[in-house]
Design a protein around this motif. Sequence first.
Motif, PDB file in Angstrom:
ATOM      1  N   GLY A 119       0.677  -1.191  -0.002  1.00  0.00           N
ATOM      2  CA  GLY A 119       0.000  -0.054   0.048  1.00  0.00           C
ATOM      3  C   GLY A 119       0.833   1.222  -0.165  1.00  0.00           C
ATOM      4  N   ARG A 120       1.969   1.426   0.797  1.00  0.00           N
ATOM      5  CA  ARG A 120       2.833   2.301   0.650  1.00  0.00           C
ATOM      6  C   ARG A 120       3.451   2.727  -0.557  1.00  0.00           C
ATOM      7  NH1 ARG A 120       7.570   3.758   0.255  1.00  0.00           N
ATOM      8  NH2 ARG A 120       8.412   1.441  -0.054  1.00  0.00           N
ATOM      9  N   PHE A 121       4.013   1.494  -1.038  1.00  0.00           N
ATOM     10  CA  PHE A 121       4.632   1.650  -2.434  1.00  0.00           C
ATOM     11  C   PHE A 121       3.464   2.143  -3.742  1.00  0.00           C
ATOM     12  CE2 PHE A 121       5.434  -0.529  -6.626  1.00  0.00           C
ATOM     13  CZ  PHE A 121       6.568   0.027  -6.880  1.00  0.00           C
ATOM     14  N   CYS A 122       2.432   1.622  -3.462  1.00  0.00           N
ATOM     15  CA  CYS A 122       1.383   2.178  -4.337  1.00  0.00           C
ATOM     16  C   CYS A 122       1.040   3.603  -4.207  1.00  0.00           C
ATOM     17  CB  CYS A 122       0.118   1.247  -4.425  1.00  0.00           C
ATOM     18  SG  CYS A 122       0.440  -0.382  -4.802  1.00  0.00           S
ATOM     19  N   TRP A 152       8.311  -7.723  -5.302  1.00  0.00           N
ATOM     20  CA  TRP A 152       7.092  -7.958  -5.650  1.00  0.00           C
ATOM     21  C   TRP A 152       6.849  -8.985  -6.830  1.00  0.00           C
ATOM     22  CZ3 TRP A 152       4.499  -6.648  -1.805  1.00  0.00           C
ATOM     23  CH2 TRP A 152       4.994  -5.505  -0.795  1.00  0.00           C
ATOM     24  N   GLN A 153       7.352  -9.062  -7.870  1.00  0.00           N
ATOM     25  CA  GLN A 153       7.248  -9.799  -8.924  1.00  0.00           C
ATOM     26  C   GLN A 153       7.431 -11.366  -8.661  1.00  0.00           C
ATOM     27  OE1 GLN A 153       6.181  -8.922 -11.611  1.00  0.00           O
ATOM     28  NE2 GLN A 153       6.556 -10.240 -13.236  1.00  0.00           N
ATOM     29  N   GLY A 154       8.283 -11.663  -7.641  1.00  0.00           N
ATOM     30  CA  GLY A 154       8.070 -13.050  -7.393  1.00  0.00           C
ATOM     31  C   GLY A 154       7.423 -13.551  -6.148  1.00  0.00           C
ATOM     32  N   LEU A 155       6.521 -12.664  -5.669  1.00  0.00           N
ATOM     33  CA  LEU A 155       5.613 -12.715  -4.323  1.00  0.00           C
ATOM     34  C   LEU A 155       4.989 -14.212  -4.132  1.00  0.00           C
ATOM     35  CD1 LEU A 155       4.946 -11.223  -1.784  1.00  0.00           C
ATOM     36  CD2 LEU A 155       2.794 -10.533  -3.023  1.00  0.00           C
ATOM     37  N   LEU A 196      -3.780  -9.775  -4.659  1.00  0.00           N
ATOM     38  CA  LEU A 196      -4.073  -8.520  -3.745  1.00  0.00           C
ATOM     39  C   LEU A 196      -3.038  -7.373  -3.769  1.00  0.00           C
ATOM     40  CD1 LEU A 196      -4.163 -10.546  -0.078  1.00  0.00           C
ATOM     41  CD2 LEU A 196      -5.946 -10.097  -1.763  1.00  0.00           C
ATOM     42  N   LYS A 197      -1.935  -8.078  -4.320  1.00  0.00           N
ATOM     43  CA  LYS A 197      -0.670  -7.027  -4.782  1.00  0.00           C
ATOM     44  C   LYS A 197      -1.116  -6.099  -6.046  1.00  0.00           C
ATOM     45  CE  LYS A 197       2.032  -8.162  -7.496  1.00  0.00           C
ATOM     46  NZ  LYS A 197       3.341  -9.021  -8.133  1.00  0.00           N
ATOM     47  N   GLN A 198      -1.652  -6.862  -7.016  1.00  0.00           N
ATOM     48  CA  GLN A 198      -2.149  -6.719  -8.145  1.00  0.00           C
ATOM     49  C   GLN A 198      -3.334  -5.645  -8.137  1.00  0.00           C
ATOM     50  OE1 GLN A 198      -1.973 -10.699 -10.071  1.00  0.00           O
ATOM     51  NE2 GLN A 198      -1.968  -9.138 -12.014  1.00  0.00           N
TER      52      GLN A 198
END
Length: 606
Positions: free
Chosen positions: A47-50, A91-94, A112-114
């Motif tokens: 959320g912070r990154f976004c 994040w890509q390999g989560l 959830l990330k997407q």
Amino acid sequence: MPVYKAPLRDMRFLLNEVFDYPSHYASLEGGANATPDIVDAILSECGRFCEEVLSPLYQSGDEEGCVLKDGEVTTPKGYKDAYQQYVMGGWQGLSAPEAYGGQGLPASMGLLKQEMMGTANWPFSMYPGLSLGAMNTIYLHGDEDQKQTYLVPLTEGRWGGTMCLTEPQCGTDLGQVKTRAEPQADGSYAVTGTKIFISSGEHDLTENIVHIVLARLPDAPKGTRGISLFIVPKFLPDADGGVGERNGVTCGSLEKKMGIKASATCVMNFDGAKGFLIGPENQGLECMFTFMNTARIGTAIQGVGPAELSYQWSLDYAKERRSMRALSGKKDPDQAADAIIHHADVRRMLLTQKAVAEGGRAMLYYAARLADHMVEGHTQGDDKKVEEYDDKLGFLTPILKGFLTELGYECTNLGMQVFGGHGYIREHGMEQIVRDTRIATLYEGTTGIQALDLLGRKVLLMTKGGAVRDFSLTVANFARKHVADKRLRPFAVELLKLTAQWNVLTMRLMLAARKDRDLVSAAANDFLMYSGYVTMAYIWLRQAAAAAARLDNGGEQAPEFYQAKLATAEFYFERLLPRAQTHATSMLSPTRSLMQLDAEHMSFMG
């Protein structure tokens, strides 16, 4: 400039109180590391990154767009740095397998990330999003050498990926694919042809791009039975797994688009490019469905995300913008006029956005649990488990993609309407959300194609109505449990009526289609939208039930949140769900009014 705020409170409610993800993760073979604390920490950091990195690039990326020069694409300012932060964050390999450099968390964690990334900045999220589909395809259908060569750099985010299906003469009808693949002495194939509408086909974010390409072998049967699947990298891997010589694949042009301008949509030319067969010969379409289903679920996020973003921005505006007095009397007597949030019609628009955003998010999280079980089945080599959950997810996928993107687009227009004339002005950001979201109902299969897949293939052809019977039974069983609760009874009773009607409609369409084959196509869109409204009603009842239970058992710490859930559920059932009956009526209408005019008589221009 408007900003995005990650809806972490609502996400935690769904994960912990509605769908019990802690128990779900604990039951998964690979879910041991997805403890509540770890999941919460991941959500907070994402959320912070976004909020801090991706959201500020949303409008500037649209203004600048992508630039093609000498075959190379430059992404907007800030994108390369943001992508490097994305890679450094892992994040890509989560949700990727640990054996290939991933963190091995459940597949739903990736969704959830997407969702957050797609809401904050959908054009940016498309670059790594396309890579995830390539990763899934190689993981499920590639041999071990292909996995070792391509999955590790894709998982690390050093390489990107695409899916190359569409050609100038064909989109949905992939039986018309003309790209050809000639066998070579070294076991590779020379791939020649042109692909269009290729998202992330060329860009400057990664050191290599791995194209997953549909093409025909020289002796292939005609139609979809003669399509094979190939890995065609932009740069051929060298002996050490790094970037080697340039392959014969180039970007011919960038599409000039209505929206998502910061996402490079390319015309890709393959000129004898070296490719490598993935999966069995002439079964490329079956393998590609792995990629396509991944993309379709991802595209469903572009129904939820824009509804959420449009709601956040228009809600803030409605609290500040003042115009006239509320019909029920002054609400802000010390001001020259009342805030427009006090007007019933504005509340109609805001609550529609809220109901769709929160209902759609919950639908995605419901489906994500099924995806976790399906992925686990693949990992365990349990074909029966894979088939069970693939069938369940396969039924929901066209509903998620078609229904949620249609309602998401509606919500972006409502948000723009809340802003009035200011919504039409670029600086406020609302018109960009509308433009960016319009594509969601088109790509990865238009709403009409999703509807045909749902009604024609999944319901009538493959299961003879069984898909509806099975899912509606799940819905009805849940509704019956809450008929005795006076707060939930109206919702539960209405849902029981709808599940019965859903089965009756399905049977009537099945019988009518025997006499009129056009009926399936004529009724499909209405059937999909009806199915979507009923499915969302089920999901809203689940949220309402969780909220009511919490209010009865310790919800006093945050009663407003749970009361708002019950109020939004009431709004959905009273104001949005009645639309289902219009679709029910329309889907049973004869096809004569559609088909009686000959093509040459559709227009009389003089």
